[in-house]
Design a protein around this motif. Structure first.
Motif, PDB file in Angstrom:
ATOM      1  N   LEU A 121       0.827  -1.198   0.000  1.00  0.00           N
ATOM      2  CA  LEU A 121       0.000   0.000   0.000  1.00  0.00           C
ATOM      3  C   LEU A 121       0.862   1.250   0.000  1.00  0.00           C
ATOM      4  CD1 LEU A 121      -2.906   1.264   0.412  1.00  0.00           C
ATOM      5  CD2 LEU A 121      -2.345   1.266   2.852  1.00  0.00           C
ATOM      6  N   ASP A 122       0.522   2.192  -0.861  1.00  0.00           N
ATOM      7  CA  ASP A 122       1.143   3.509  -0.827  1.00  0.00           C
ATOM      8  C   ASP A 122       0.374   4.346   0.199  1.00  0.00           C
ATOM      9  OD1 ASP A 122       2.216   6.002  -1.210  1.00  0.00           O
ATOM     10  OD2 ASP A 122       1.419   6.279  -3.235  1.00  0.00           O
ATOM     11  N   PRO A 123       0.985   4.662   1.353  1.00  0.00           N
ATOM     12  CA  PRO A 123       0.251   5.386   2.396  1.00  0.00           C
ATOM     13  C   PRO A 123      -0.321   6.714   1.922  1.00  0.00           C
ATOM     14  CG  PRO A 123       2.318   4.509   3.271  1.00  0.00           C
ATOM     15  CD  PRO A 123       2.361   4.328   1.772  1.00  0.00           C
ATOM     16  N   ALA A 124       0.322   7.318   0.930  1.00  0.00           N
ATOM     17  CA  ALA A 124      -0.157   8.610   0.452  1.00  0.00           C
ATOM     18  C   ALA A 124      -1.458   8.493  -0.329  1.00  0.00           C
ATOM     19  CB  ALA A 124       0.913   9.270  -0.426  1.00  0.00           C
ATOM     20  N   ALA A 125      -1.857   7.271  -0.687  1.00  0.00           N
ATOM     21  CA  ALA A 125      -3.049   7.082  -1.507  1.00  0.00           C
ATOM     22  C   ALA A 125      -4.328   7.030  -0.681  1.00  0.00           C
ATOM     23  CB  ALA A 125      -2.910   5.805  -2.333  1.00  0.00           C
ATOM     24  N   VAL A 126      -4.205   6.981   0.644  1.00  0.00           N
ATOM     25  CA  VAL A 126      -5.385   6.892   1.505  1.00  0.00           C
ATOM     26  C   VAL A 126      -5.307   7.965   2.579  1.00  0.00           C
ATOM     27  CG1 VAL A 126      -5.632   4.422   1.101  1.00  0.00           C
ATOM     28  CG2 VAL A 126      -4.310   5.209   3.067  1.00  0.00           C
ATOM     29  N   PRO A 127      -6.431   8.323   3.194  1.00  0.00           N
ATOM     30  CA  PRO A 127      -6.381   9.300   4.291  1.00  0.00           C
ATOM     31  C   PRO A 127      -5.424   8.835   5.390  1.00  0.00           C
ATOM     32  CG  PRO A 127      -8.644   8.946   3.583  1.00  0.00           C
ATOM     33  CD  PRO A 127      -7.819   7.929   2.857  1.00  0.00           C
ATOM     34  N   ALA A 128      -4.685   9.755   5.951  1.00  0.00           N
ATOM     35  CA  ALA A 128      -3.622   9.408   6.897  1.00  0.00           C
ATOM     36  C   ALA A 128      -4.134   8.624   8.099  1.00  0.00           C
ATOM     37  CB  ALA A 128      -2.923  10.692   7.360  1.00  0.00           C
ATOM     38  N   ILE A 169      -6.218   0.021   7.551  1.00  0.00           N
ATOM     39  CA  ILE A 169      -6.154  -0.637   6.243  1.00  0.00           C
ATOM     40  C   ILE A 169      -5.002  -1.629   6.218  1.00  0.00           C
ATOM     41  CG2 ILE A 169      -5.633  -0.262   3.796  1.00  0.00           C
ATOM     42  CD1 ILE A 169      -7.282   2.318   3.962  1.00  0.00           C
ATOM     43  N   GLN A 170      -3.853  -1.225   6.761  1.00  0.00           N
ATOM     44  CA  GLN A 170      -2.718  -2.144   6.837  1.00  0.00           C
ATOM     45  C   GLN A 170      -3.055  -3.355   7.707  1.00  0.00           C
ATOM     46  OE1 GLN A 170      -0.246  -2.019   4.890  1.00  0.00           O
ATOM     47  NE2 GLN A 170       0.872  -0.084   4.870  1.00  0.00           N
ATOM     48  N   LYS A 171      -3.726  -3.115   8.825  1.00  0.00           N
ATOM     49  CA  LYS A 171      -4.091  -4.214   9.722  1.00  0.00           C
ATOM     50  C   LYS A 171      -5.055  -5.168   9.028  1.00  0.00           C
ATOM     51  CE  LYS A 171      -6.070  -5.290  14.261  1.00  0.00           C
ATOM     52  NZ  LYS A 171      -6.570  -4.718  15.552  1.00  0.00           N
ATOM     53  N   ALA A 172      -6.071  -4.620   8.373  1.00  0.00           N
ATOM     54  CA  ALA A 172      -7.052  -5.460   7.685  1.00  0.00           C
ATOM     55  C   ALA A 172      -6.399  -6.267   6.565  1.00  0.00           C
ATOM     56  CB  ALA A 172      -8.174  -4.593   7.122  1.00  0.00           C
ATOM     57  N   GLY A 173      -5.421  -5.663   5.898  1.00  0.00           N
ATOM     58  CA  GLY A 173      -4.750  -6.338   4.793  1.00  0.00           C
ATOM     59  C   GLY A 173      -3.702  -7.339   5.221  1.00  0.00           C
ATOM     60  N   ALA A 174      -3.443  -7.434   6.527  1.00  0.00           N
ATOM     61  CA  ALA A 174      -2.452  -8.391   7.039  1.00  0.00           C
ATOM     62  C   ALA A 174      -3.095  -9.549   7.799  1.00  0.00           C
ATOM     63  CB  ALA A 174      -1.460  -7.671   7.955  1.00  0.00           C
ATOM     64  N   LEU A 175      -4.410  -9.625   7.758  1.00  0.00           N
ATOM     65  CA  LEU A 175      -5.111 -10.656   8.529  1.00  0.00           C
ATOM     66  C   LEU A 175      -4.983 -12.046   7.923  1.00  0.00           C
ATOM     67  CD1 LEU A 175      -8.366  -8.686   9.435  1.00  0.00           C
ATOM     68  CD2 LEU A 175      -6.519  -9.329  10.982  1.00  0.00           C
ATOM     69  N   CYS A 176      -4.806 -12.121   6.622  1.00  0.00           N
ATOM     70  CA  CYS A 176      -4.639 -13.420   5.968  1.00  0.00           C
ATOM     71  C   CYS A 176      -3.817 -13.235   4.707  1.00  0.00           C
ATOM     72  CB  CYS A 176      -5.997 -14.056   5.635  1.00  0.00           C
ATOM     73  SG  CYS A 176      -6.992 -13.125   4.453  1.00  0.00           S
ATOM     74  N   ASP A 177      -3.258 -14.320   4.209  1.00  0.00           N
ATOM     75  CA  ASP A 177      -2.381 -14.248   3.046  1.00  0.00           C
ATOM     76  C   ASP A 177      -3.133 -13.929   1.763  1.00  0.00           C
ATOM     77  OD1 ASP A 177      -0.175 -14.817   4.601  1.00  0.00           O
ATOM     78  OD2 ASP A 177      -0.264 -16.983   4.230  1.00  0.00           O
ATOM     79  N   ALA A 178      -4.421 -14.204   1.723  1.00  0.00           N
ATOM     80  CA  ALA A 178      -5.172 -14.065   0.472  1.00  0.00           C
ATOM     81  C   ALA A 178      -5.561 -12.637   0.151  1.00  0.00           C
ATOM     82  CB  ALA A 178      -6.431 -14.938   0.520  1.00  0.00           C
TER      83      ALA A 178
END
Length: 275
Positions: free
Chosen positions: A94-101, A107-116
């Protein structure tokens, strides 16, 4: 639609569509579609080749790039780069600049919950679902930035920011619940693929499950061949390059306000003749 593991989704037509986009880019002479005429030509060619649905997906990804490239490399991404991201597994960084700070961490946490499921998928789906409207209530009762139905949020939602309440209208609660739901769907999708009950990629089937329920996947034995289902998958995938930082939207240009007209200087009054 992504990868050769998917069957019956128009792979040959998709490759032809991708080739048409590359040709259009070659004509335009850069890594993005700078000419509306070229853009329109590519649309016509691809519609002739494949009609609606996922055949338009490579072009959607390039339209996302209209106006310039990013990613810190200083150059425009190529058509091949954009199509590879569109057809990939969605696990890019994820490019952090692409989403609200304030949403980077959930978003990072949700995207690290599983490999898929990666964070770029989470961000792209948020844009698709609510366009980052944190208080949105959908016509079907879905709530919040991730547009989860109340029953789904009740199952997967938790107090993520420690404010003492769990609410779908709390962005952090909603986003991490979104990630849990997607991971659950991905696990079920993998089982369908392993058992031969469905064809396609885990990501695509999970996205359809989020939008329409996994029963639709089971009945179609994969991504349903409808504009709604294929358009949802394509719409999320088309945003992945944006959230990897490969492309940026064109800058907004506004003309400065015109200066107020200068106040008229009153004519000097001649001095009275005292003679």
């Amino acid at each position: 639609m992504s990868s050769g593991s998917e069957e019956g989704t128009g792979d040959d037509a998709g490759e032809a569509a991708s080739a048409a986009v590359r040709n259009a880019l070659a004509v335009s002479g850069c890594g993005c579609l700078l000419s509306p005429v070229v853009l329109l030509g590519a649309v016509v060619v691809i519609i002739i080749i494949g009609g609606f649905g996922v055949i338009l997906a490579p072009l959607i990804a390039l339209i996302t790039a209209f106006g310039g490239g990013g990613g810190g490399g200083g150059g425009q991404p190529s058509a091949d780069d954009l199509i590879a991201v569109f057809q990939g597994d969605g696990k890019g960084e994820l490019d952090p600049a692409a989403v609200p700070a304030d949403l980077v961490d959930p978003i990072q946490k949700a995207g690290a919950l599983c490999d898929a499921i990666g964070p770029t998928v989470i961000a792209a789906q948020i844009e698709r679902e609510s366009n980052y409207n944190r208080t949105l209530v959908g016509p079907d009762g879905a709530q919040g930035i991730s547009q989860l139905p109340p029953a789904v949020f009740a199952r997967f939602g938790e107090d993520e920011d420690g404010n003492g309440k769990t609410s779908a209208l709390d962005p952090a609660d909603s986003i991490v619940a979104q990630g849990r739901f997607l991971c659950d769907l991905a696990g079920q999708a993998q089982q369908l693929i392993d058992s031969g009950a469905a064809n396609g990629s885990v990501l695509d089937l999970a996205l359809v499950g989020y939008d329409q329920g996994l029963d639709a996947v089971r009945q179609a034995q994969g991504v349903p061949k409808t504009n709604e289902a294929q358009g949802y998958v394509a719409g999320v995938r088309a945003l992945l390059a944006k959230y990897e930082g490969l492309v940026t939207p064109p800058p907004t240009t506004t003309s400065p306000p015109a200066p107020p007209p200068a106040a008229a200087t009153p004519a000097a009054t001649p001095a009275p003749d005292t003679q």
